[in-house]
Design an enzyme around this catalytic site. Structure first.
Site, PDB file in Angstrom:
ATOM      1  N   GLU A 167      37.847 -28.006 -21.265  1.00 53.85           N
ATOM      2  CA  GLU A 167      38.480 -27.399 -22.226  1.00 53.85           C
ATOM      3  C   GLU A 167      39.281 -27.719 -23.243  1.00 53.85           C
ATOM      4  OE1 GLU A 167      36.028 -24.318 -22.790  1.00 53.85           O
ATOM      5  OE2 GLU A 167      34.989 -25.831 -20.967  1.00 53.85           O
TER       6      GLU A 167
ATOM      7  N   THR B 185      14.686   1.167 -35.111  1.00 59.92           N
ATOM      8  CA  THR B 185      14.163   2.341 -35.416  1.00 59.92           C
ATOM      9  C   THR B 185      14.574   3.127 -34.783  1.00 59.92           C
ATOM     10  OG1 THR B 185      12.863   0.741 -33.265  1.00 59.92           O
ATOM     11  CG2 THR B 185      12.920   3.660 -33.237  1.00 59.92           C
TER      12      THR B 185
END
Length: 661
Positions: free
Chosen positions: A446, A230
């Site tokens: 982790e 747009t």
């Protein structure tokens, strides 16, 4: 360039809730006033001339109000009101006497000057105009209220009739002074180049007509959400300096058959009267979906609207000077007749920007922001692969909000770093309480991802690892590729990506001889990659280079309902077997890597438990030296502080001993 002959029609709302409420309120006030007026009016006793004289001479009246009927002082007709002493009732007398007002005045004078002071009368002369003023105001209010109600009903009726005629009018709005230009669009150089000749045609149409060239009648912008479709359309209008009509695809659809087609006709009629111009239809898939795909029958209103749109774009009529632009992120469900040459001649794909495009977009969205001069947009762009223009705008806004929250005068690098984490995973939840066992699991999980990322040759580079929870994740590992690959992924890259995803689960199993639910998302992503390798990319040695499945992320129910897999049950079993084989091989590879680097895994996990967040520089230091200087210095400083606090205590004890001796 032809000049516009008339202004475009605009549709204003005809029914106002405020006006309706005001009308009801006024009517209610009038009704209450009338009821209150009549409810509080008691009927006075009407006295004749003789009765009035008898009452006043007998001392039954002590106050009088005298009002001439015509407003003149000595006119012969007048009205007398007052209160009767005995029962407190009110009376009224309409007197007509040749002597006029002097008759009453003389009568009162005689009574007030006699020997008896108890029968004295207090009187007041009231002008007739003052007496009638309140009544006049009341009558005016009632008349005004009824006039307002009649006007409101007539206006509503006229608006209803006008609305009936305007129901089929276009909902398109026009913007004549677009300030957005290509300077406000970054990271889309090829897309802007594709649209440059359309702008040139709108400015100099004669050059193309003389050469016999036909400018594209329609341009459709295709791409993921947030990539700036747009924005590019507005920039085209701003560059061309022509009227820019914009409308949403859903504005054509109504429950009444034929309304959408009428609106399409009216929209093109307005556009032709202001040509050359641009007509932009946002989210065209709302009205341009494939015909004949509705379950249980087609949608007549939507299909008639689409048919009218097809005719207006390229039918028997001439549509010169109107360029239709449209935007969608679901081009796969649009009707083929809408996309053929002569309607949408040109398709411009607006994809996610690369690292260079992201850097330019960040500069655009940072024009009016105060940023530290040491912050480089190239580094931010490198940390944000896959971000669209909307994501980057949101990123810089989040960084500005974080800086304002800390009362800073400029945006620092750590604000941007935190904003990246917030956009990807959500805000940090530092207040969430974890048990000691959960923290151990998360830290080693982790650390397992980190080890695989460090040791695999083609794996992504670990830029940040933390055990601070964000969103639904207990920890977070930011792994970015060494070189950004926009299009191609090799089989080895995909396998190492799966291995990296499985590193957390493997670390849990090796360290605790137990597994947790923390690897849920990792397993889901790893399985999706492995299945795509087998069924879409043809990377299976046993099944060969054959595509068995298509991407099912964007399913169109009307088209895809009832379709079956184009392979047998035996092949389905083979697919499952191949997927399991890839996952198993990558799992074993991750297990071997973590076993070979078990000491490094423990060090990274221990430092994560202490400092909670490690950057790329921290991880590199741990790999090279086995230590983290910034944390070790803090610990050393704490120990020195404790020694300093204990030293005076020892000296005091020694002084006490000396005193005793």
């Amino acid at each position: 360039m032809p000049t516009p002959n008339k202004k475009p029609t605009t549709n204003r709302p005809t029914n106002s809730r405020t006006t309706q409420f005001l009308a009801i309120f006024v009517l209610l006030v009038i009704v209450i006033a009338i009821i209150y007026s009549y409810a509080n009016t008691s009927s006075p006793i009407v006295l004749t001339n003789d009765q009035f004289i008898e009452y006043i001479e007998s001392g039954y009246i002590d106050t009088l109000e005298i009002t001439p009927k015509s407003g003149e002082l000595n006119y012969r007709a007048y009205q007398v009101t007052g209160t009767i002493v005995n029962d407190g009732g009110e009376f009224i007398a309409y007197l007509a006497n040749d002597d006029g007002y002097n008759f009453v005045e003389d009568l009162i004078y005689t009574i007030n000057n006699d020997a008896n002071p108890d029968n004295d009368i207090t009187y007041q002369f009231i002008s007739a105009s003052n007496y009638n003023f309140a009544n006049i105001i009341f009558i005016v209010l009632i008349a005004g209220g009824f006039i307002f109600m009649i006007y409101y009903m007539m206006r509503n009726g006229a608006n209803s009739n006008r609305q009936a005629f305007d129901f089929g009018k276009s909902r398109a709005k026009v913007s004549r002074n677009q300030k957005t230009t290509f300077k406000d669009v970054a990271g889309a150089d090829e897309e802007k180049q594709e649209l440059q000749e359309i702008i040139d045609f709108l400015k100099n149409p004669k050059k193309y007509v003389d050469l016999g060239a036909r400018i594209p009648k329609g341009v459709i912008l295709v791409g993921p959400p947030g990539t700036g479709k747009t924005l590019i359309a507005r920039a085209v209008a701003g560059e061309a300096k022509v009227p820019f009509y914009f409308v949403s695809g859903s504005d054509f659809l109504e429950m009444f058959v034929g309304v959408g087609a009428s609106r399409v006709r009216d929209m093109f009629k307005q556009a032709k009267s202001h040509s050359p111009c641009i007509l932009f239809i946002d989210e065209i898939d709302a009205v341009g979906r494939q015909r004949g795909t509705g379950l249980g029958g087609g949608h007549d209103e939507r299909e008639q609207t689409l048919n009218q749109l097809l005719v207006e774009m390229d039918g028997f009529g001439h549509n010169s000077g109107v360029i239709v632009m449209a935007a969608t992120n679901r081009v796969d469900i649009l009707d083929p007749a809408l996309l053929r040459p002569g309607r949408f001649d040109r398709r411009v794909y607006v994809g996610k920007p690369d690292i260079k495009g992201r850097e330019e977009i960040l500069k655009v969205h940072s024009r009016n922001k105060k940023i530290n001069n040491t912050v480089t947009f190239k580094e931010i762009a490198r940390r944000t692969p896959g971000f669209t223009g909307a994501d980057l705008e949101n990123l810089m806004n989040e960084a500005a909000l974080l800086a304002a929250r800390e009362n800073r005068h400029q945006i620092e690098l750590h604000h941007i770093d935190e904003a990246v984490d917030r956009v990807l995973m959500g805000p940090a939840k530092k207040s969430r309480v974890f048990s000691k066992k959960e923290r151990q699991f998360i830290a080693h999980h982790e650390a397992g991802h980190t080890i695989v990322g460090l040791k695999l040759k083609n794996a992504s580079v670990v830029h940040k690892v933390t055990i601070i929870p964000r969103g639904q994740a207990g920890g977070y590992n930011l792994m970015l590729p060494e070189e950004e690959q926009a299009f191609l992924q090799t089989r080895e890259n995909l396998r190492e990506m799966i291995t990296g995803l499985l590193g957390g689960r493997v670390a849990e199993e090796i360290m605790f001889n137990e597994i947790s639910t923390g690897a849920h998302n990792d397993l889901e992503r790893a399985t999706a990659i492995a299945r795509a390798m087998v069924t879409q990319y043809g990377m299976s040695e046993n099944l060969g280079p054959i595509t068995y499945e298509k991407d099912r992320d964007t399913v169109f129910l009307g088209r895809d309902y009832g379709k079956h897999n184009n392979f047998s049950e035996k092949i389905a079993t083979e697919i499952d077997k191949e997927v399991r084989g890839i996952i198993h091989e990558c799992y074993e590879e991750a297990r071997q890597l973590i076993k070979d680097n078990l000491d490094l895994l423990k060090k990274i996990a221990n430092y994560l438990l202490e400092v909670e967040t490690l950057t790329k520089e921290d991880i590199d230091e741990i790999v090279e030296t086995g230590k983290l200087s910034r944390w070790d210095n803090v610990l050393a400083g704490d120990l020195e502080a404790k020694k300093t606090e204990e030293k005076p205590k020892k000296e005091v004890k020694e002084e006490i001993k000396e005193d005793k001796n």
